[in-house]
Structures are given as structure tokens and as C-alpha cells.
Design an enzyme around this catalytic site. Structure first.
Site, PDB file in Angstrom:
ATOM      1  N   ARG A  58      56.621  41.972  97.380  1.00  0.00           N
ATOM      2  CA  ARG A  58      56.385  40.882  97.015  1.00  0.00           C
ATOM      3  C   ARG A  58      57.139  39.802  98.082  1.00  0.00           C
ATOM      4  NH1 ARG A  58      56.733  43.509  92.222  1.00  0.00           N
ATOM      5  NH2 ARG A  58      59.026  43.199  92.126  1.00  0.00           N
ATOM      6  N   GLU A  95      71.212  51.740  89.774  1.00  0.00           N
ATOM      7  CA  GLU A  95      71.846  52.108  88.429  1.00  0.00           C
ATOM      8  C   GLU A  95      71.755  53.616  88.281  1.00  0.00           C
ATOM      9  OE1 GLU A  95      71.865  49.886  84.300  1.00  0.00           O
ATOM     10  OE2 GLU A  95      70.206  49.367  85.653  1.00  0.00           O
TER      11      GLU A  95
END
Length: 170
Positions: A58, A95
Site C-alpha cells: 500500500r 510478534e
């Protein structure tokens, strides 16, 4: 213009508990898209950027028209294995695991003024890595521009040494 109204919220995507901010609803609205690009362009012009870089994918969508509007060049930052020439690579932690970004080694010249442009600031790992790529090549990150900043994730704290511009904050 209230861009918050143009962003679609997708609950529990990509995992349960996440409220995904879908910008495709903004992108399809010509007036909202023009407003977004114009706001980011104003920031980039104020930074006198030589190059606008956009992380995959994006960042490509927002960064390319901003580069065009400012007269700067555009450089894509990609996931590993997507660029055909010699690359500089930075790995970063997620994560649950790790990821990496790459840029062509000849994309940024020493001393060039660079603005990083992306759709979303979340935890800051992607943009922090993009900034490191620019600096590894001798460029100067003079600003970072986002459409959306998720303030509760505190990604700004990883990149607070840079001038950061966000149109929307959640």
C-alpha cells in the site's frame, strides 16, 4: 473532509480481536483519494524530498502519486526476492517470527532527502526497517507520512526521532 467515514472497519481480521482498517473504500472514492494524496504531498513538499519510498504494497499506492506531485523519484521497498538487481536487506522481528525488507542498493544516493510513505503505522517495525534501509545507503530520512496511525500500538515510539505525519489517528 471526514476520512474516518471512508475507512471500512473489518472486525476479527486477520485474527480474532483485530479491527482491520480497510482503505480500499477510501481508494475507490475519487474525492477522498485526491484529498489524501494532496495532504501527504503537502507534507512531502515541506520536507523537500528527493525520493519518496513506499513499503510493499500500500506504500506503492500512496507513494507513487505523491512522488509525481512533488517531482521526486519513487523507490519501492519490497519483501525478499522481489527486486531483480542487487539489494540491501534488513530483517526485523514480528510478534510471532521475523520478516525482512529489501531495496535496490543503487536506489538511494548518499545525502538524498527521503520521505517514507505508507498507509498505516501500527507497531512501527516495517517503517523502522525502511528507515534503516535508507540510512544504510547513505540517505537522510527527513519525514515519514501515513494515512492512518493506530496510536494505541505505540509504533511512533520506535520512530520518534523522525518527523512523523499522520492524517488519521485511531
Amino acid at each position: 473532509m471526514n476520512l474516518h467515514e471512508k475507512i471500512r472497519n473489518i472486525p476479527d481480521y486477520p485474527i480474532e480481536g483485530v479491527q482491520f482498517k480497510d482503505i480500499t473504500t477510501l481508494l475507490k472514492d475519487g474525492e477522498a483519494l485526491r484529498y489524501t494524496i494532496d495532504k501527504i504531498t503537502e507534507f512531502c513538499k515541506s520536507k523537500q524530498a528527493d525520493i519518496i519510498i513506499g513499503p510493499e504494497s500500500r506504500g506503492f499506492i500512496l507513494g507513487t502519486p505523491v512522488a509525481y506531485n512533488t517531482g521526486a523519484g519513487f523507490v519501492p521497498v519490497r519483501k525478499p526476492g522481489k527486486l531483480p538487481a542487487e539489494t540491501e536487506r534488513v530483517e526485523y522481528s514480528l510478534e510471532y517470527g521475523s520478516d525482512a525488507l529489501e531495496i535496490h542498493k543503487d536506489a538511494i544516493q548518499p545525502g538524498q532527502r527521503v520521505v517514507i510513505c505508507d498507509d498505516l503505522l501500527a507497531t512501527g517495525g516495517t517503517v523502522q526497517s525502511a528507515a534503516k534501509l535508507v540510512e544504510n545507503l547513505g540517505g537522510e530520512v527527513v519525514g515519514i507520512a501515513f494515512l492512518i496511525e493506530l496510536t494505541f500500538l505505540e509504533g511512533r515510539s520506535k520512530i520518534d526521532q523522525y518527523d512523523i505525519y499522520s492524517i488519521l489517528k485511531y
